[in-house]
Design a protein around this motif. Sequence first.
Motif, PDB file in Angstrom:
ATOM      1  N   THR A 295       0.812  -1.213   0.000  1.00 15.56           N
ATOM      2  CA  THR A 295       0.000   0.000   0.000  1.00 15.56           C
ATOM      3  C   THR A 295       0.849   1.268   0.000  1.00 15.56           C
ATOM      4  OG1 THR A 295      -0.237  -0.325   2.396  1.00 15.56           O
ATOM      5  CG2 THR A 295      -2.070  -1.010   1.002  1.00 15.56           C
ATOM      6  N   TRP A 296       1.993   1.227   0.648  1.00 16.67           N
ATOM      7  CA  TRP A 296       2.889   2.397   0.672  1.00 16.67           C
ATOM      8  C   TRP A 296       3.356   2.750  -0.740  1.00 16.67           C
ATOM      9  CZ3 TRP A 296       7.919   1.479  -1.002  1.00 16.67           C
ATOM     10  CH2 TRP A 296       8.256   0.120  -1.153  1.00 16.67           C
ATOM     11  N   ALA A 297       3.700   1.732  -1.538  1.00 16.08           N
ATOM     12  CA  ALA A 297       4.155   1.976  -2.909  1.00 16.08           C
ATOM     13  C   ALA A 297       2.994   2.394  -3.807  1.00 16.08           C
ATOM     14  CB  ALA A 297       4.826   0.718  -3.468  1.00 16.08           C
ATOM     15  N   LEU A 298       1.843   1.786  -3.598  1.00 14.07           N
ATOM     16  CA  LEU A 298       0.682   2.133  -4.422  1.00 14.07           C
ATOM     17  C   LEU A 298       0.259   3.572  -4.169  1.00 14.07           C
ATOM     18  CD1 LEU A 298      -1.356  -1.158  -3.875  1.00 14.07           C
ATOM     19  CD2 LEU A 298       0.229  -0.608  -5.736  1.00 14.07           C
ATOM     20  N   ARG A 299       0.305   4.009  -2.914  1.00 14.85           N
ATOM     21  CA  ARG A 299      -0.036   5.398  -2.609  1.00 14.85           C
ATOM     22  C   ARG A 299       0.968   6.347  -3.253  1.00 14.85           C
ATOM     23  NH1 ARG A 299       0.672   6.805   2.226  1.00 14.85           N
ATOM     24  NH2 ARG A 299       1.517   4.939   3.225  1.00 14.85           N
ATOM     25  N   ALA A 300       2.227   5.965  -3.241  1.00 15.75           N
ATOM     26  CA  ALA A 300       3.259   6.827  -3.828  1.00 15.75           C
ATOM     27  C   ALA A 300       3.083   6.986  -5.330  1.00 15.75           C
ATOM     28  CB  ALA A 300       4.645   6.255  -3.526  1.00 15.75           C
ATOM     29  N   HIS A 301       2.531   5.967  -5.972  1.00 15.43           N
ATOM     30  CA  HIS A 301       2.351   6.009  -7.425  1.00 15.43           C
ATOM     31  C   HIS A 301       0.933   6.381  -7.840  1.00 15.43           C
ATOM     32  CE1 HIS A 301       6.113   3.660  -7.162  1.00 15.43           C
ATOM     33  NE2 HIS A 301       6.366   4.161  -8.346  1.00 15.43           N
ATOM     34  N   GLY A 302       0.070   6.646  -6.876  1.00 12.28           N
ATOM     35  CA  GLY A 302      -1.290   7.040  -7.213  1.00 12.28           C
ATOM     36  C   GLY A 302      -2.120   5.929  -7.818  1.00 12.28           C
ATOM     37  N   ILE A 303      -1.849   4.687  -7.432  1.00 13.75           N
ATOM     38  CA  ILE A 303      -2.581   3.531  -7.971  1.00 13.75           C
ATOM     39  C   ILE A 303      -3.782   3.242  -7.082  1.00 13.75           C
ATOM     40  CG2 ILE A 303      -2.450   1.063  -8.482  1.00 13.75           C
ATOM     41  CD1 ILE A 303       0.550   1.495  -9.029  1.00 13.75           C
ATOM     42  N   PRO A 304      -4.973   3.138  -7.655  1.00 16.85           N
ATOM     43  CA  PRO A 304      -6.163   2.834  -6.848  1.00 16.85           C
ATOM     44  C   PRO A 304      -6.044   1.481  -6.154  1.00 16.85           C
ATOM     45  CG  PRO A 304      -6.788   3.637  -9.022  1.00 16.85           C
ATOM     46  CD  PRO A 304      -5.313   3.380  -9.064  1.00 16.85           C
ATOM     47  N   VAL A 305      -6.620   1.404  -4.950  1.00 12.10           N
ATOM     48  CA  VAL A 305      -6.511   0.211  -4.118  1.00 12.10           C
ATOM     49  C   VAL A 305      -7.894  -0.308  -3.753  1.00 12.10           C
ATOM     50  CG1 VAL A 305      -5.677  -0.711  -1.898  1.00 12.10           C
ATOM     51  CG2 VAL A 305      -4.321   1.011  -3.142  1.00 12.10           C
ATOM     52  N   SER A 306      -8.044  -1.624  -3.764  1.00 11.42           N
ATOM     53  CA  SER A 306      -9.180  -2.295  -3.141  1.00 11.42           C
ATOM     54  C   SER A 306      -8.619  -3.352  -2.208  1.00 11.42           C
ATOM     55  CB  SER A 306     -10.108  -2.922  -4.190  1.00 11.42           C
ATOM     56  OG  SER A 306      -9.429  -3.929  -4.934  1.00 11.42           O
ATOM     57  N   LEU A 307      -9.477  -3.912  -1.359  1.00 10.21           N
ATOM     58  CA  LEU A 307      -9.019  -4.899  -0.383  1.00 10.21           C
ATOM     59  C   LEU A 307      -9.636  -6.268  -0.667  1.00 10.21           C
ATOM     60  CD1 LEU A 307      -9.168  -2.946   2.998  1.00 10.21           C
ATOM     61  CD2 LEU A 307      -7.256  -3.155   1.389  1.00 10.21           C
ATOM     62  N   SER A 308      -8.933  -7.290  -0.230  1.00  7.19           N
ATOM     63  CA  SER A 308      -9.448  -8.653  -0.374  1.00  7.19           C
ATOM     64  C   SER A 308      -8.868  -9.516   0.722  1.00  7.19           C
ATOM     65  CB  SER A 308      -9.109  -9.223  -1.756  1.00  7.19           C
ATOM     66  OG  SER A 308      -7.711  -9.242  -1.999  1.00  7.19           O
ATOM     67  N   MET A 309      -9.520 -10.682   0.948  1.00  8.82           N
ATOM     68  CA  MET A 309      -9.055 -11.553   2.031  1.00  8.82           C
ATOM     69  C   MET A 309      -8.408 -12.844   1.522  1.00  8.82           C
ATOM     70  SD  MET A 309     -11.311 -14.233   1.958  1.00  8.82           S
ATOM     71  CE  MET A 309     -10.678 -14.979   3.425  1.00  8.82           C
ATOM     72  N   ASP A 310      -8.450 -13.096   0.218  1.00  9.36           N
ATOM     73  CA  ASP A 310      -7.716 -14.190  -0.420  1.00  9.36           C
ATOM     74  C   ASP A 310      -8.386 -15.551  -0.218  1.00  9.36           C
ATOM     75  OD1 ASP A 310      -5.836 -15.690  -1.768  1.00  9.36           O
ATOM     76  OD2 ASP A 310      -4.133 -14.627  -0.927  1.00  9.36           O
ATOM     77  N   THR A 311      -8.171 -16.199   0.926  1.00 12.01           N
ATOM     78  CA  THR A 311      -8.723 -17.539   1.105  1.00 12.01           C
ATOM     79  C   THR A 311      -8.911 -17.868   2.572  1.00 12.01           C
ATOM     80  OG1 THR A 311      -8.309 -19.908   0.805  1.00 12.01           O
ATOM     81  CG2 THR A 311      -6.378 -18.476   0.905  1.00 12.01           C
ATOM     82  N   SER A 312     -10.018 -18.542   2.879  1.00 10.89           N
ATOM     83  CA  SER A 312     -10.284 -18.971   4.255  1.00 10.89           C
ATOM     84  C   SER A 312      -9.438 -20.168   4.655  1.00 10.89           C
ATOM     85  CB  SER A 312     -11.768 -19.325   4.420  1.00 10.89           C
ATOM     86  OG  SER A 312     -12.561 -18.170   4.328  1.00 10.89           O
ATOM     87  N   VAL A 313      -8.638 -20.714   3.737  1.00  6.54           N
ATOM     88  CA  VAL A 313      -7.705 -21.774   4.109  1.00  6.54           C
ATOM     89  C   VAL A 313      -6.752 -21.261   5.198  1.00  6.54           C
ATOM     90  CG1 VAL A 313      -5.794 -23.199   3.270  1.00  6.54           C
ATOM     91  CG2 VAL A 313      -7.864 -22.952   1.902  1.00  6.54           C
ATOM     92  N   TRP A 314      -6.448 -19.958   5.152  1.00  9.15           N
ATOM     93  CA  TRP A 314      -5.626 -19.325   6.184  1.00  9.15           C
ATOM     94  C   TRP A 314      -6.458 -18.419   7.095  1.00  9.15           C
ATOM     95  CZ3 TRP A 314      -2.497 -19.485   1.522  1.00  9.15           C
ATOM     96  CH2 TRP A 314      -1.199 -19.962   1.677  1.00  9.15           C
ATOM     97  N   TRP A 315      -7.122 -17.414   6.480  1.00  8.99           N
ATOM     98  CA  TRP A 315      -7.538 -16.231   7.226  1.00  8.99           C
ATOM     99  C   TRP A 315      -9.045 -16.092   7.340  1.00  8.99           C
ATOM    100  CZ3 TRP A 315      -4.148 -15.974   2.994  1.00  8.99           C
ATOM    101  CH2 TRP A 315      -2.800 -16.067   3.385  1.00  8.99           C
ATOM    102  N   SER A 316      -9.431 -15.072   8.090  1.00  8.68           N
ATOM    103  CA  SER A 316     -10.841 -14.776   8.279  1.00  8.68           C
ATOM    104  C   SER A 316     -11.469 -14.340   6.959  1.00  8.68           C
ATOM    105  CB  SER A 316     -11.000 -13.649   9.312  1.00  8.68           C
ATOM    106  OG  SER A 316     -10.332 -12.483   8.858  1.00  8.68           O
ATOM    107  N   GLY A 317     -12.770 -14.539   6.839  1.00 11.50           N
ATOM    108  CA  GLY A 317     -13.473 -14.194   5.611  1.00 11.50           C
ATOM    109  C   GLY A 317     -14.204 -12.874   5.707  1.00 11.50           C
ATOM    110  N   ASP A 318     -13.602 -11.881   6.354  1.00 15.88           N
ATOM    111  CA  ASP A 318     -14.269 -10.585   6.459  1.00 15.88           C
ATOM    112  C   ASP A 318     -13.259  -9.491   6.166  1.00 15.88           C
ATOM    113  OD1 ASP A 318     -13.180  -9.273   9.061  1.00 15.88           O
ATOM    114  OD2 ASP A 318     -13.695 -11.307   9.686  1.00 15.88           O
ATOM    115  N   LEU A 319     -13.767  -8.294   5.930  1.00 16.79           N
ATOM    116  CA  LEU A 319     -12.882  -7.177   5.600  1.00 16.79           C
ATOM    117  C   LEU A 319     -12.549  -6.303   6.805  1.00 16.79           C
ATOM    118  CD1 LEU A 319     -13.967  -6.040   2.021  1.00 16.79           C
ATOM    119  CD2 LEU A 319     -12.228  -7.671   2.733  1.00 16.79           C
ATOM    120  N   PHE A 320     -13.141  -6.582   7.961  1.00 17.48           N
ATOM    121  CA  PHE A 320     -12.713  -5.876   9.166  1.00 17.48           C
ATOM    122  C   PHE A 320     -11.251  -6.208   9.452  1.00 17.48           C
ATOM    123  CE2 PHE A 320     -17.342  -6.345   9.893  1.00 17.48           C
ATOM    124  CZ  PHE A 320     -17.671  -5.001  10.002  1.00 17.48           C
ATOM    125  N   SER A 321     -10.927  -7.485   9.424  1.00 15.28           N
ATOM    126  CA  SER A 321      -9.542  -7.886   9.679  1.00 15.28           C
ATOM    127  C   SER A 321      -8.619  -7.395   8.578  1.00 15.28           C
ATOM    128  CB  SER A 321      -9.446  -9.404   9.823  1.00 15.28           C
ATOM    129  OG  SER A 321      -9.948 -10.051   8.676  1.00 15.28           O
TER     130      SER A 321
END
Length: 489
Positions: A295-321
């Motif tokens: 995110t630090w590099a994307l902000r420096a280059h003005g690249i739009p960002v969205s968020l994702s959680m990838d897979t529940s095989v590892w992590w929680s399935g929500d965007l709060f985390s």
Amino acid sequence: MNEPTQPAGRGARPAPGAPVVLRNATVLTMDDRRTVLRDTDVLIIGERIEAVGPALAVPEGAFEIDAGGGIVLPGMIDTHRHMWQTAMRGYGADWTLTQYFVWYYLQHGKHFRPEDVYAGNLLAAIEAIDAGVTTTVDWSHGLQTPQHADAAVDALEEIPGRFVLAYGNIQAGPWEWTAAPEFREFVERRFRGGDMLGFQLAFDVTGDPAFPEKAAFEVARDLGAPVTTHAGVWGATNDDGIRLMHEHGFMTPGTVYVHAATLSTDSYHRIAATGGSVSVSTESEQSCGQGYPPTWALRAHGIPVSLSMDTSVWWSGDLFSAMRATLGADRAREHLQAHAEGQTVTHTHLRAEQVVEWATRGGARALGMDDMVGSIEPGKKADVVLIKNEHSPVMSPILHPYGHVAFQAQRGDVHTVVINGRVVKHEHRLVDVDLAKARRAVESTVEHLRGALGDEAWAAGMNPDVPETKILDNPYTYTDFRTAATHGG
């Protein structure tokens, strides 16, 4: 319009098609100015937001929700989730990215049947709407056959959420499966327009100078389908793939680059210049090794960002985390860099309101849906989330609404979810969703996979040894291409 009606009693549900009004909320509009409105109502009529303001008059028979003491925000949007893997929730908690590649790409991913893809998608779809994620991109790279693809869509259409099927197949080259007549027939048969189910192509670019992925990009262009691709992933994809895409004219504003964690400045410039966006999966990047969350590099280059959680095989399935982890990772890097230079950060550059925007409107922009969802404004589709929990000590006081969403709230505080004007969760309970059916389907999948692997391999898979053979050369089974970036150049 009549005078406001009385609030609905506990346990009540709106009549089908009835107007809905959320009363007296703190509203994070996520409009262009990130306006915060206090003691504000949101009126929903049909599929759309009709009005936003204090003490709104509403039609007779409107279903009232007391949102006082709560926060209303646009439905969250996850731009990259491998939904088909959800039946294995938590199985790979101690995996590295290499172990993920070994398990899914090189060894056992081929064991998934169409019904297993269905089971994973069904549970993941329910999990998403329960957590206030109203739009989810199903990065579905386990579609070995059109039957697997049909099963994936069947599950998505069964749940009252907004989804995008990103069609992929890690067991075959994208230039192969996109050329198959049965693939084109599937697309023509299952995607007939409408805004509840979108379509993307999901495949990676290895950096092979022959650029065999060119044929898949041409199919995407012919179909008018955006491409989403894992880019800048340590040991798998690199700057050569970005360069090839750019040289052949396949980097577009609709292209979503997932992770983008190990790219050069030149690659970031190419993404910025062509209007693409990056889906950041911070929990994934900081845990399993794609690279440091960028995110630090994307902000420096003005690249739009969205968020994702990838897979529940590892992590929680929500965007709060996801929001919490993203703020933590970006700020940690800023502090560490300053300390290394003998400096002190006195004001953090990444703010809570920015990551809340990435989790909502940022996703809408990435998917080309900004004119439809992503903000609480009259005329937009009614994808709305109320965060309120009278039984939680965490939900009071609400002093900094953006900070509260990013750092304090969690899945259990999601009180009401409205998608396309339909109440799909109310008073912390899903509405007209058969969770028991999804659990049974997942249990069957787990039983099948465990049987296919055998008990010993199943147990070992949760913390596998890396085989002695040089499997790190390339995770993609469909190509012999090697570079130094894939550990075997």
